[in-house]
Scaffold this motif. Structure first.
Motif: not given
Length: 248
Positions: A159-160, A90-96
């Motif tokens: 998405r993030a 809910d509080a974090v987005g990730f881009v790898f």
């Protein structure tokens, strides 16, 4: 940091060690860092400096041996696995670097996946704003194999952003892209800060990528040793050169 600006992420005296005895390795040796909300921070350092370890501890993907991490006003220490999973969702987005898109899903379904896993409906206005910012309107029904690397990373950025996270963590997000696609993705991350008020923390080895940030912090041997505000490729490259000479 402006005293009226809340912190999106705070790390206090982070220590991270692996192994014991003769095999003991100290990846972080007392790192403290505050990232204000609405700021783009890049983390740089030589290989083995602890930058990826720091990112993973800040994002709740790894646990520091000692020290404290807060995302907003929530301390990560002591959270149950379930609460930590919900916080990351809910509080974090990730881009790898590797995009991490599901190959059988369309761009739209990949973007909406975090919301569906959380049992939440998308906000149509926010979805339209994110899609417009990232220029994906004509790619929503394409699967990842039908998209270029830059387009796939834009889907990963969308998405993030879709959950309106408190902070996005990006780990070498341009590492698999050519220079033009990489510049597009970095411009989009920069725009998400400027236009959407997003907070971004990015690990990179590239001085040009780091120059998109508001602030660059430098690690060496598990310690925070320097920082640059309002960076340019030249100022970052100069600091990297000094750091490499110091390490050598």
């Amino acid at each position: 940091m402006n005293p009226t600006t809340p912190a999106a992420v705070t790390a206090t005296d982070l220590v991270k060690t692996y192994g014991t005895g003769d095999t003991r390795v100290s990846a972080l040796r007392g790192v403290s860092l505050t990232v204000p909300a609405g700021q783009f921070v890049a983390i740089m350092g030589p290989s083995g400096s602890g930058k990826s370890t720091l990112l993973h501890c800040l994002a709740g993907l790894d646990t520091a041996t000692t020290g404290r991490v807060q995302i907003g006003d929530t301390g990560l220490g002591g959270l149950s696995d379930g609460r930590l999973t919900r916080l990351r969702r809910d509080a974090v987005g990730f881009v790898f670097q590797s995009f991490n898109l599901l190959p059988t899903l369309s761009a739209a379904d990949n973007i909406l996946l975090p919301l569906r896993l959380a049992g939440r409906r998308p906000d149509p206005k926010w979805l339209d704003r994110v899609i417009d910012l990232l220029g994906l309107a004509d790619r929503m029904h394409h699967r990842p194999a039908q998209l270029s690397g830059g387009q796939q990373q834009r889907v990963a950025c969308a998405r993030a952003l879709i959950t309106r996270p408190r902070v996005i963590f990006a780990d070498e997000p341009t590492g698999n892209l050519d220079s033009r696609s990489g510049a597009e993705v970095l411009s989009l991350l920069r725009a998400s800060v400027r236009e959407l008020g997003q907070t971004v923390v990015m690990v990179t080895h590239d001085p040009v990528a780091a120059s998109y940030a508001d602030r660059v912090v430098f690690l060496a041997d598990g310690l925070l040793v320097d920082e640059v505000t309002d960076p340019t490729p030249e100022t970052v490259l100069d600091r990297v050169g000094r750091l490499e000479r110091r390490v050598a």
